[in-house]
Design a protein around this motif. Structure first.
Motif, short mmCIF file in Angstrom:
data_model
loop_
_atom_site.label_atom_id
_atom_site.label_comp_id
_atom_site.label_asym_id
_atom_site.label_seq_id
_atom_site.Cartn_x
_atom_site.Cartn_y
_atom_site.Cartn_z
N MET A 1 0.86 -1.17 0.00
CA MET A 1 0.00 0.00 0.00
C MET A 1 0.90 1.23 0.00
SD MET A 1 -3.25 0.77 2.48
CE MET A 1 -2.40 0.33 3.96
N LEU A 4 -2.46 5.45 0.84
CA LEU A 4 -3.92 5.41 0.84
C LEU A 4 -4.45 6.75 1.32
CD1 LEU A 4 -6.40 3.67 0.27
CD2 LEU A 4 -6.43 3.13 2.70
N ASP A 50 -5.17 5.13 -3.93
CA ASP A 50 -3.77 4.80 -3.72
C ASP A 50 -3.00 5.80 -4.58
OD1 ASP A 50 -1.31 3.66 -3.23
OD2 ASP A 50 -1.63 1.95 -4.57
N PHE A 85 -5.86 -2.43 1.61
CA PHE A 85 -6.78 -1.30 1.42
C PHE A 85 -8.11 -1.55 2.13
CE2 PHE A 85 -4.33 -0.94 -2.70
CZ PHE A 85 -3.56 0.13 -2.28
#
Length: 147
Positions: A1, A4, A50, A85
């Motif tokens: 990730m 985010l 993202d 996520f």
């Protein structure tokens, strides 16, 4: 990730992004722009990115006449699943739902969304009911957080 970023639906761009995620994940109950505009006045709607890539959305519904529970719905587009996520979006929804005066927390997932059902059950949700909306062929599953 990577990065985010979760933002409230507050303009046409975020509204259209929220609609896109919803309609891709729930193709049996697509929402029009006007439908989403109505929901944003009653619920907390957010979109997740993202960096600049749209990865998901969320809904937090306050308790209503239909249910004393708050409803949390975290959606992640299939291409972005299993990257953390969903967990981040879900935790944010859960925090918002707990801030509401409610009698429990529930979620609703299209029965064909096996990833979503697995995720909910892994987070302590238990199935309460399966229901079919008028005209639909794929049912929704209502689950309640077993706390």
């Amino acid at each position: 990730m990577a990065e985010l970023r979760i933002v409230s639906v507050s303009d046409d761009d975020t509204l259209l992004d929220w609609q896109r995620v919803h309609n891709e994940i729930i193709p049996t109950a697509p929402l029009s722009v006007d439908d989403v505009r109505g929901r944003v006045t009653r619920h907390v709607l957010e979109v997740a990115y993202d960096g600049d890539l749209l990865v998901g959305n969320s809904t937090v519904r306050p308790p209503s006449e239909e249910t004393a529970a708050a409803t949390v719905i975290a959606r992640v587009l299939p291409a972005y699943r299993r990257r953390g996520f969903g967990e981040a979006i879900y935790q944010r929804c859960l925090q918002r739902a707990r801030e509401l005066v409610s009698d429990g927390i529930e979620t609703h997932i299209l029965a064909s969304n096996e990833d979503g059902l697995r995720f909910a059950k892994a987070h302590g949700f238990v199935e309460v009911e399966t229901y079919l909306l008028p005209g639909d062929t794929i049912p929704f599953v209502e689950l309640r957080l077993d706390e």
